[in-house]
Design an enzyme around this catalytic site. Structure first.
Site, PDB file in Angstrom:
ATOM      1  N   ASP A 430     -16.651  73.093  42.576  1.00  0.00           N
ATOM      2  CA  ASP A 430     -17.696  74.055  42.215  1.00  0.00           C
ATOM      3  C   ASP A 430     -17.955  74.955  43.426  1.00  0.00           C
ATOM      4  OD1 ASP A 430     -19.964  74.528  40.014  1.00  0.00           O
ATOM      5  OD2 ASP A 430     -20.842  74.791  42.010  1.00  0.00           O
ATOM      6  N   ASN A 438     -22.763  87.139  42.813  1.00  0.00           N
ATOM      7  CA  ASN A 438     -22.962  88.041  41.683  1.00  0.00           C
ATOM      8  C   ASN A 438     -24.175  88.938  41.882  1.00  0.00           C
ATOM      9  OD1 ASN A 438     -20.784  87.318  40.031  1.00  0.00           O
ATOM     10  ND2 ASN A 438     -21.875  85.553  39.188  1.00  0.00           N
ATOM     11  N   ASP A 447     -16.189  88.143  39.494  1.00  0.00           N
ATOM     12  CA  ASP A 447     -14.994  87.823  38.696  1.00  0.00           C
ATOM     13  C   ASP A 447     -13.750  87.791  39.563  1.00  0.00           C
ATOM     14  OD1 ASP A 447     -16.553  87.664  36.465  1.00  0.00           O
ATOM     15  OD2 ASP A 447     -16.001  89.633  35.655  1.00  0.00           O
ATOM     16  N   GLU A 473     -18.451  78.816  37.533  1.00  0.00           N
ATOM     17  CA  GLU A 473     -17.735  78.690  38.802  1.00  0.00           C
ATOM     18  C   GLU A 473     -17.188  77.278  39.001  1.00  0.00           C
ATOM     19  OE1 GLU A 473     -22.187  78.186  39.800  1.00  0.00           O
ATOM     20  OE2 GLU A 473     -20.933  79.259  38.355  1.00  0.00           O
TER      21      GLU A 473
END
Length: 571
Positions: A430, A438, A447, A473
């Site tokens: 993770d 973001n 992305d 993620e």
């Protein structure tokens, strides 16, 4: 390839038919000079108080009458005839009488069991009574004829060889029948590939037409010892099978949207009616004799008319199959209609036209086989394209659209097989503080970070590692072989390095936390994907709680209990 083979078959059939036509001539028998009808109580020699009204203008006696009389004038010179012959079919009795100039009569009465079938052309012969120098004419009384050719084809011959077709003719017909077996092989081969019903109906139609050719030509007598009764039953049965199956074949062959469903249903319905009528005709029940033959022939008329309508409807709607069917059916329809209407009493003397019929059958079967092959190739292409699309959709359903990695659905379904292949380590990864990426740099940059992470975890060329994206993620890597924990740790550290190298402008390094669980060979059988995922997720949570950017590891020697070794690696 199949189309080229069938075109070659058409050329060979054409050559065989040319040989057949060239060799069809044989010695001309004696035709009747006069004909008449009478009752069963009349004199079968055509004399006495009940002498019939002879017609000597070439008209044919009505076979529906209880008794049809044929009078043959004997030649004054040459070898006298010794046999009466006509087309093989059902009759009640035949009385053959030789009438001398002085009025003396010698008669012989025959039943169907007395007829001697000729295997070269489907005729039968009956011996004439003794003919002397004073004999004037021969009278043949035919009682209970079922079809017109029994009367119209009656002749006198000196030998059965006079009605046997030449060897070249029979060889040509045998070659045609043999070649017509090829469409059967094509249908069976195509059906193994594409389970299309029209292929089976075409196969049945070919079998029916092939059997009809064998029976109507007499070739069947070289394959089986049949009686006249059996042959007379096979003729209507094989014709109904061939024509009825051809109608259903066409109903299933035409493309969707090119033929109204009502027409398809009517084609199948009238095919069944025609087959049922033929079965009734084949029973030869005495009560049906006067009109059974008319019903049999007339039953084909609406089927042919409906078939023509279906061809027109399909052709107007752009059907490729209809074009093949139209070309294939024209010759045999012309012959069939001529035979139907002459047997119903319209037009000239009915003849079986076996040569023209054989040519039409061969032409129809070859061209319809071309049409079936063409339709088969189209359907196969459509099926292959649909299968490719299905596989593509399935692949899309098992892959993450952003990163191209497999998703949880793809792995979970085959996890047991992967375990058997030795994948004994699960690494759950993770990205740390990914929301901040973001929020700070936008989702496009986020992305791209996920794509870079996927390229790292994919480990191109490593057949001992499978990477997948679980969502957001969160990623997973399944590993096998030696040093799986160390390899997983290498991948985790490589994420930070690769993101920093490929993406400029990030205000902080992108790190990852990981939970790794290994299962010994002894414990693999008792584990499931959900169990391992739950343990790996717990380890990942512990790594996050311990400060992130690290790995928590656990090895299970026995699932559900046993020794555990836990290690933590801090970046």
């Amino acid at each position: 390839m199949a189309r080229h083979a069938l075109r070659g078959l058409l050329a060979i059939v054409a050559a065989a038919l040319a040989l057949l036509a060239a060799s069809a001539a044989h010695a001309q028998p004696i035709a009747p000079a006069c004909q008449a009808t009478a009752t069963l109580s009349s004199d079968p020699a055509g004399a006495g108080a009940t002498a019939p009204h002879w017609r000597c203008d070439g008209s044919i006696a009505d076979y529906r009458a209880p008794r049809a009389l044929l009078r043959f004038d004997l030649p004054q010179t040459g070898e006298p005839p010794a046999y009466f012959t006509t087309r093989a079919s059902t009759f009640g009795h035949i009385v053959v009488s030789v009438v001398d100039r002085g009025g003396a009569v010698r008669s012989v009465r025959y039943g169907m069991s007395d007829a001697e079938l000729i295997g070269s052309g489907l005729n039968f012969v009956l011996s004439l009574p003794r003919i002397t120098e004073s004999s004037d004419h021969v009278v043949v009384a035919i009682d209970g004829a079922w079809v017109a050719p029994v009367v119209s084809d009656g002749r006198l011959v000196t030998s059965p060889d006079d009605v046997r077709w030449p060897l070249e003719t029979m060889l040509a017909l045998a070659a045609i029948c043999g070649l017509l077996c090829m469409p059967l092989l094509f249908d069976l081969a195509f059906y193994r590939i594409l389970k299309a019903p029209f292929l089976l109906w075409h196969l049945l139609s070919v079998l029916g037409m092939l059997a009809l050719t064998l029976v109507s030509s007499g070739l069947v007598l070289h394959l089986a010892d049949l009686t006249l009764w059996q042959v007379s039953l096979l003729l209507p049965l094989t014709s109904s099978i061939g024509v009825g199956a051809a109608a259903v074949f066409a109903a299933d062959l035409f493309e969707k949207g090119c033929l109204p469903q009502r027409t398809r249903r009517l084609l199948r319905c009238f095919a069944g009616i025609t087959a049922a009528t033929s079965l009734v005709q084949a029973t030869r029940l005495p009560m049906l004799r006067e009109f059974g033959s008319d019903v049999f022939y007339f039953a084909f008329v609406p089927l042919i008319a409906l078939f023509s309508l279906a061809l027109g409807q399909a052709a107007l709607r752009g059907s490729r199959a209809a074009r093949y069917q139209f070309v294939a059916c024209m010759p045999i329809w012309a012959i069939a209609l001529e035979r139907i209407f002459t047997n119903l009493g319209f037009g000239d003397v009915p003849h079986d036209q076996i040569f023209a019929f054989s040519a039409a059958v061969a032409f129809q079967l070859v061209v319809t086989s071309l049409g079936a092959a063409d339709r088969f190739m189209i359907l196969k292409h459509e099926r292959d394209r649909a299968r490719e699309q299905s596989l593509a959709m399935e692949a899309m359903a098992e892959r993450d659209p952003l990163t191209g990695l497999l998703n949880r659905r793809a792995i979970e379904a085959r996890f047991a097989e992967l375990q058997r292949q030795g994948f004994d380590t699960m690494a759950l990864i993770d990205l740390d503080h990914f929301k901040r990426v973001n929020d700070t740099h936008g989702h496009q940059v986020g992305d791209e970070v996920l794509r870079v992470c996927a390229r790292v975890l994919r480990a191109d060329g490593d057949r001992d590692a499978i990477a997948l994206r679980l969502g957001g993620e969160e990623f997973m890597v399944l590993l096998r072989g030696p040093g799986t924990r160390q390899r997983a740790e290498h991948l985790r550290r490589a994420i930070t390095q690769r993101v920093a190298a490929d993406l400029e402008g990030l205000d902080a390094p992108v790190t990852a936390s990981m939970g790794v669980i290994e299962v010994s060979a002894a414990g693999l059988e008792g584990t499931s994907f959900a169990d391992l995922y739950a343990r790996a997720d717990k380890l990942l949570y512990e790594a996050k709680e311990a400060g992130r950017n690290r790995t928590m590891h656990e090895r299970l020697t026995l699932f559900g209990g046993g020794e555990r070794v836990r290690r933590a690696a801090v970046a």
